[in-house]
Design a protein around this motif. Sequence first.
Motif, short mmCIF file in Angstrom:
data_model
loop_
_atom_site.label_atom_id
_atom_site.label_comp_id
_atom_site.label_asym_id
_atom_site.label_seq_id
_atom_site.Cartn_x
_atom_site.Cartn_y
_atom_site.Cartn_z
N CYS A 389 0.83 -0.89 0.02
CA CYS A 389 -0.16 -0.36 -0.35
C CYS A 389 0.88 1.50 0.22
O CYS A 389 1.77 1.34 0.87
CB CYS A 389 -1.12 -0.36 1.30
SG CYS A 389 -2.07 1.32 1.14
N VAL A 390 0.61 1.80 -0.71
CA VAL A 390 0.92 3.48 -0.63
C VAL A 390 0.32 4.40 -0.61
O VAL A 390 -0.42 4.58 -1.48
CB VAL A 390 2.06 3.56 -2.57
CG1 VAL A 390 2.30 5.24 -1.84
CG2 VAL A 390 2.92 2.73 -2.02
N LEU A 391 0.59 5.58 0.73
CA LEU A 391 -0.07 6.43 0.59
C LEU A 391 0.57 7.80 0.53
O LEU A 391 1.79 8.04 0.39
CB LEU A 391 -0.58 6.55 2.29
CG LEU A 391 -0.82 7.91 2.75
CD1 LEU A 391 -1.98 8.92 2.19
CD2 LEU A 391 -1.02 8.24 4.13
N ILE A 392 0.05 8.54 -0.65
CA ILE A 392 0.63 10.09 -1.42
C ILE A 392 0.24 10.91 -0.66
O ILE A 392 -1.00 10.89 -0.82
CB ILE A 392 0.62 9.55 -3.22
CG1 ILE A 392 1.58 8.76 -3.62
CG2 ILE A 392 1.20 11.40 -3.42
CD1 ILE A 392 1.40 8.46 -5.15
N LEU A 393 0.73 12.17 -0.44
CA LEU A 393 -0.25 12.92 0.71
C LEU A 393 0.36 14.36 0.14
O LEU A 393 1.74 14.40 -0.03
CB LEU A 393 0.41 13.42 2.17
CG LEU A 393 0.22 14.18 3.17
CD1 LEU A 393 -1.51 13.67 3.64
CD2 LEU A 393 1.15 14.98 4.07
N GLY A 394 -0.70 15.18 -0.57
CA GLY A 394 -0.44 16.44 -0.95
C GLY A 394 1.01 16.49 -2.18
O GLY A 394 0.92 17.33 -1.94
N SER A 395 0.74 15.72 -2.64
CA SER A 395 1.89 16.33 -3.82
C SER A 395 2.12 15.68 -4.87
O SER A 395 1.18 14.55 -4.82
CB SER A 395 2.94 15.63 -3.42
OG SER A 395 3.86 15.68 -1.89
N GLY A 828 4.69 24.65 -4.68
CA GLY A 828 5.87 23.64 -5.28
C GLY A 828 5.57 21.97 -4.88
O GLY A 828 7.12 21.19 -5.12
N THR A 829 4.66 22.42 -4.70
CA THR A 829 4.34 20.66 -4.21
C THR A 829 2.81 20.30 -4.77
O THR A 829 2.32 18.26 -5.48
CB THR A 829 3.85 20.37 -2.99
OG1 THR A 829 2.17 21.25 -2.39
CG2 THR A 829 5.41 20.80 -1.96
N VAL A 830 1.62 20.81 -5.57
CA VAL A 830 1.03 20.81 -5.78
C VAL A 830 0.57 20.83 -7.26
O VAL A 830 0.74 21.00 -8.41
CB VAL A 830 -0.89 20.37 -5.31
CG1 VAL A 830 -2.10 20.64 -6.15
CG2 VAL A 830 -0.33 19.58 -4.17
N GLN A 831 0.54 22.55 -7.80
CA GLN A 831 0.48 23.53 -8.53
C GLN A 831 1.69 23.36 -9.06
O GLN A 831 2.24 24.48 -9.02
CB GLN A 831 -0.18 24.25 -8.09
CG GLN A 831 -1.52 24.46 -8.00
CD GLN A 831 -2.51 25.35 -6.95
OE1 GLN A 831 -1.58 26.54 -6.11
NE2 GLN A 831 -3.76 25.60 -7.30
N VAL A 832 2.13 22.01 -9.40
CA VAL A 832 3.90 22.75 -10.43
C VAL A 832 3.54 21.92 -11.71
O VAL A 832 2.80 21.18 -12.05
CB VAL A 832 4.76 21.76 -9.82
CG1 VAL A 832 4.66 22.61 -8.47
CG2 VAL A 832 3.90 20.29 -9.32
#
Length: 889
Positions: A389-395, A828-832
């Motif tokens: 399982c992989v949890l990706i947070l805010g990126s 720098g993390t989402v809207q890139v």
Amino acid sequence: MTTEQNIDMVTLTIDGKEVTVPKGTFVLHAAKQVGVEIPNFCQYPDLRPFGACRTCMVEIVTRRSTIDISCSAPVSEGMQVFTRSQKVLDAQRFAVESLLVDHPIDCPICDKSGECELQNHAYYTNVRVNNPLARPKMSWEYETLSESVMIKRDRCVLCGRCVRVCDELVGATALAWAERGFQSYIDGAFGQDLKDSPCVSCGLCIEVCPVGALLNTSYHDTARAWFLKRVQTICTFCGVGCNMELHVEEATGQIKRIIGKQDSGMNGEQLCARGFFGYEFVQGKDRLQTPLVRKDGELVESTWQEALALIAERLPQYRGDSFAGIAGAHNTNEENYLFNKFVRGVMGSNHIDHDAGVGQGVRQAGLRDVFGSDAPTNAFLDIFENARCVLILGSNLSATHPVFSYKLQAAIRRKGIKLIIAAPQALPLSQIADINLQYRAGAEADLLNGLAALVARRDLVARDYVGDRVDGIEEWIQTAQTYTPEGIAANTGVPVALLEQAAEIYATGGAGADGRLDNGLFPPSTIVYSAGLTLRDGGEEIEYGAAALALLTGNVGRSGAGVNPLKVANNGQGALDMGCVPFLLPGERPLENAEDRRALEQAWGLSDPLPSRPGLGLAAMLQAARAGRIRAMYIMGSNPAQAHGNPQIAREALANLEFLVVQDMFRTPTAEYADVVLPACSWAEKDGTYTSAERRIQRVNKALTNHGQSIPDWTILVHVLERMGFERLYTSSDQILAEIATVVPQYGGVDRRTLERPGTVITLRPGKVYRNPSIDEVKRVGAHWPTTENDPHGTPVLYADGFPGGKARLIPVPFRQGQIMGDGVYGGTVQVSLYHQGTGTMTSRCPTLVSLHENGAADSSPERGRGVGMLQSPNLKQSGYSTGQLTDI
């Protein structure tokens, strides 16, 4: 990584040579291990067998003799294989002659000439001049599919590599077959131009094309393969640390193209658009040619002698707290180490930092308080091979760490890994997620600490693991009781049902509450996010939550698990390791520790003690300079005038300095405020090492001669120190690395030889059917720190034998109803943008990337961001995601 346990071996003979390979290996791969090359077109190491070209036919003798395609024939015990019998040669020649029916004889003008697999196979199979299958040829003109890709369809052998890598390895599904039979050709999916498709311009389709059908628009008609020198090095953009080959034309000394290097780094053959096309800045016309010195208010060209003399005269006046240094996260480890030695040991100041992302320096609090280090715990290949399982947070990893996201989506689809995406808006990977948690912007800490509290409430805690390896559990449980499902949902905006479902999937590795393994733990789960996500007030609470979720479920110190904050820049991890932060010495040793300071003073041969009080971080430095407390700065490879969250503050600070030295490749906005500007080499013009976001130390190799009068940053620092009266200690970057290996504990035993020696790992690659893997040995260069002289290839998984302080410590975060932190880091993390990085110092000087960026090529928009050929996850709509276009920066 897959271990060698429980791997059955099979022995067979190929052309009389005996070979023993793992069960499940295909004949084609087994032949390579004994030096037998079998011609093929459609086979590619990371793809499922396809069997389209039929050129890899061999004769297989078990109970009877058969002709079979070796790319999808698994080995068996006692099998005999013949690759050069007359039956085989006739079959192979027929297959190649069939491909030559329509292929144009334009080798002298083809970009692939000299490295064309069809040329090689035609020679190998001894095709006939008068092809008995000949007929009038079908002809196609060149066609431009996008700013980065051209196609010459009559050269195509319809092997399908391009279509399949786009689907299986990248997940873009931007290419497809069109028409049938003799009319078949490769085109954009549904006849779209690639610029209107999910194509992410990674260049992989061009790289895997065995003939000259798909062409790189930047390379087309500019060079020939036999004139190119090949130099292996590391990408200079994001923290993934992709290995690559620079192809340099020896006559002009220019980079003509870049390709990935199969079985060399984490990425293998894969690159992203920045890696594949992002080299043009090296040859930029506005590169600094000479030093610049300010005279009468203007920067004018000068000599190295004059510039160095001015620095040596002025800088000593500012020793101590009136001086500050800003390092660069794109500089090598050797350069950042020497810069730290200069700032602390020579200038006597702890005001040192680097831009860790979104114009901010490294945070002091966070995972370091829990584990003892804020480094990512698990190697990338370990995650792809072993996570359930992989949890990706805010990126938006598809843009911040693209090749990691490509490799992850392939692993998810092939191995059934559960994926949880938690973000304030839809991301490309949202489309293949099992659960999408859309939370309110700024609610990351509440989400992670809330999920950890739900795990505790549902009794999914790894009790034995926590008892043996974790402190602070009683206090944490007491605080966690304030997190109710309804309160978490109210703060985050995520429905209670989705929160509980996500908590169970993560805690159990997707196996469910009854899915415990023999060791009492569930299958492993991992947490991944861009380290820039925590660079804000209260950001440490996000990491406390991530650590709590992982520790409670026994997901630290084991394969496929961990907490993995990925540094943004290519050497962001290395800059931290080298001590380019105000509160740490090299090796993440605390500055306040007198014993560590004394050890460093002795290693550096200092007569004066190092200052003991922590210095100011990047943002605080600029405020102090603005207020006049810091009067001089030395900036190496950073651009705070453009990167800082408030550029006006940065520019006022720089303008208020009495003396400013800037080292850079270009005359950046920061350089405009300098008294001395020193021209530095690009990454392609120097040797050294980078440390990627997975702690992998890798070699950077010089490929070009220096541009103008530029010299490597470490050499500039050596000259500055000489002018200030210090002995010249280094004549090569290898000498600095040797010192690093003695000063930085995690880098013990590291040298050029160990980093260039490939280590072999066992991995799983696609087999005959989608979920039936073939076991392969692959090679990877570099080393994951910590390393030692006895184990120079290092440690893929941290904390397997315990934590630096004995036990990890849970840090409770109080629940605050209705209060969430700011969301200023999402730029720098989402809207890139995939095609523009940071301030654009490098990417804005690459015409292909600029064109892709300005013309709206697919990068981070959900509707065009790599649909991976799957239906949208049903709870994408349920969780209220907006599918609007994301804003580029």
